[in-house]
Design a protein around this motif. Structure first.
Motif, short mmCIF file in Angstrom:
data_model
loop_
_atom_site.label_atom_id
_atom_site.label_comp_id
_atom_site.label_asym_id
_atom_site.label_seq_id
_atom_site.Cartn_x
_atom_site.Cartn_y
_atom_site.Cartn_z
N ALA A 39 20.11 -19.89 2.99
CA ALA A 39 21.39 -20.56 2.87
C ALA A 39 21.67 -20.83 1.40
O ALA A 39 20.75 -20.89 0.58
CB ALA A 39 21.37 -21.87 3.65
N PRO A 40 22.93 -21.01 1.03
CA PRO A 40 23.27 -21.26 -0.38
C PRO A 40 22.51 -22.47 -0.93
O PRO A 40 22.48 -23.53 -0.30
CB PRO A 40 24.78 -21.54 -0.32
N GLY A 41 21.87 -22.26 -2.07
CA GLY A 41 21.16 -23.35 -2.72
C GLY A 41 19.81 -23.68 -2.11
O GLY A 41 19.16 -24.65 -2.53
N LYS A 42 19.37 -22.90 -1.12
CA LYS A 42 18.10 -23.17 -0.47
C LYS A 42 17.18 -21.98 -0.60
O LYS A 42 17.60 -20.86 -0.88
CB LYS A 42 18.33 -23.50 1.01
N GLN A 43 15.88 -22.23 -0.38
CA GLN A 43 14.91 -21.15 -0.41
C GLN A 43 14.98 -20.32 0.87
O GLN A 43 15.39 -20.81 1.92
CB GLN A 43 13.50 -21.74 -0.57
N ARG A 44 14.56 -19.08 0.75
CA ARG A 44 14.48 -18.23 1.92
C ARG A 44 13.38 -18.78 2.84
O ARG A 44 12.30 -19.15 2.38
CB ARG A 44 14.17 -16.79 1.51
N GLU A 45 13.65 -18.80 4.12
CA GLU A 45 12.70 -19.32 5.08
C GLU A 45 12.50 -18.36 6.24
O GLU A 45 13.43 -17.64 6.64
CB GLU A 45 13.16 -20.68 5.62
N LEU A 46 11.29 -18.39 6.78
CA LEU A 46 10.98 -17.57 7.95
C LEU A 46 11.62 -18.20 9.19
O LEU A 46 11.44 -19.39 9.45
CB LEU A 46 9.48 -17.45 8.14
N VAL A 47 12.35 -17.41 9.94
CA VAL A 47 12.98 -17.87 11.17
C VAL A 47 12.18 -17.45 12.39
O VAL A 47 11.91 -18.26 13.28
CB VAL A 47 14.42 -17.31 11.27
N ALA A 48 11.79 -16.19 12.41
CA ALA A 48 11.06 -15.66 13.56
C ALA A 48 10.22 -14.48 13.11
O ALA A 48 10.59 -13.76 12.19
CB ALA A 48 12.03 -15.23 14.66
N ARG A 49 9.11 -14.31 13.80
CA ARG A 49 8.28 -13.14 13.54
C ARG A 49 7.83 -12.57 14.87
O ARG A 49 7.48 -13.33 15.80
CB ARG A 49 7.07 -13.48 12.69
N ILE A 50 7.87 -11.25 14.96
CA ILE A 50 7.31 -10.57 16.13
C ILE A 50 6.29 -9.57 15.62
O ILE A 50 6.60 -8.67 14.84
CB ILE A 50 8.42 -9.93 16.99
N LYS A 51 5.07 -9.77 16.05
CA LYS A 51 3.99 -8.93 15.57
C LYS A 51 3.98 -7.59 16.29
O LYS A 51 4.73 -7.36 17.24
CB LYS A 51 2.66 -9.66 15.74
N SER A 52 3.11 -6.71 15.83
CA SER A 52 3.02 -5.38 16.41
C SER A 52 2.60 -5.44 17.88
O SER A 52 2.96 -4.55 18.66
CB SER A 52 2.04 -4.50 15.62
N ASP A 53 1.88 -6.49 18.25
CA ASP A 53 1.45 -6.61 19.65
C ASP A 53 2.49 -7.30 20.53
O ASP A 53 2.26 -7.54 21.71
CB ASP A 53 0.12 -7.37 19.75
N GLY A 54 3.65 -7.63 19.91
CA GLY A 54 4.73 -8.25 20.67
C GLY A 54 4.71 -9.77 20.68
O GLY A 54 5.65 -10.38 21.19
N SER A 55 3.68 -10.38 20.14
CA SER A 55 3.63 -11.84 20.11
C SER A 55 4.64 -12.36 19.10
O SER A 55 4.96 -11.69 18.11
CB SER A 55 2.23 -12.33 19.76
N THR A 56 5.15 -13.54 19.38
CA THR A 56 6.22 -14.09 18.55
C THR A 56 5.89 -15.51 18.08
O THR A 56 5.12 -16.22 18.72
CB THR A 56 7.55 -14.13 19.31
#
Length: 116
Positions: A39-56
């Motif tokens: 977002a403007p003026g903010k650091q990049r943040e992780l929202v979601a991750r899906i691994k190669s095995d499908g886990s999230t």
């Protein structure tokens, strides 16, 4: 390696959007895929991750509202965003992380704006 996001746009609070990220030039099925936002003026943040095995895993701020999935046959990862809030407004980036964590690739980003 190329990652191309799509699906961003303007949506009202409470609405939904589905982002897509099409990958090429890598062995998609072995990569861990992530969605980040800035977002403007903010650091990049992780929202979601899906691994190669499908886990999230998800950021606390989006748990229960966002869902990530992947289609290895189409080399594509998705982010379904429901119950959107104005604070979800940001540029959303797709990331591909190699299994050993040695290589990381980014898409160009897609704008999501939540506003009435």
């Amino acid at each position: 390696v190329q990652l191309v996001e799509s699906g961003g746009g303007l949506v009202q609070p409470g609405g939904s959007l589905k982002l897509s990220c099409a990958a090429s030039g890598l062995t998609f099925r072995i990569y861990h895929m992530g969605w980040h936002r800035q977002a403007p003026g903010k650091q990049r943040e992780l929202v979601a991750r899906i691994k190669s095995d499908g886990s999230t895993n998800y950021a606390d701020s989006v748990k229960g509202r966002f869902t990530s999935s992947r289609d290895n046959a189409k080399n594509t990862v998705y982010l379904q965003m429901n119950s959107l809030k104005p604070e979800d407004t940001a540029v959303y980036y797709c990331n591909a992380l190699s299994p050993a964590g040695t290589n990381s690739y980014w898409g160009q980003g897609t704008q999501v704006t939540v506003s009435s």
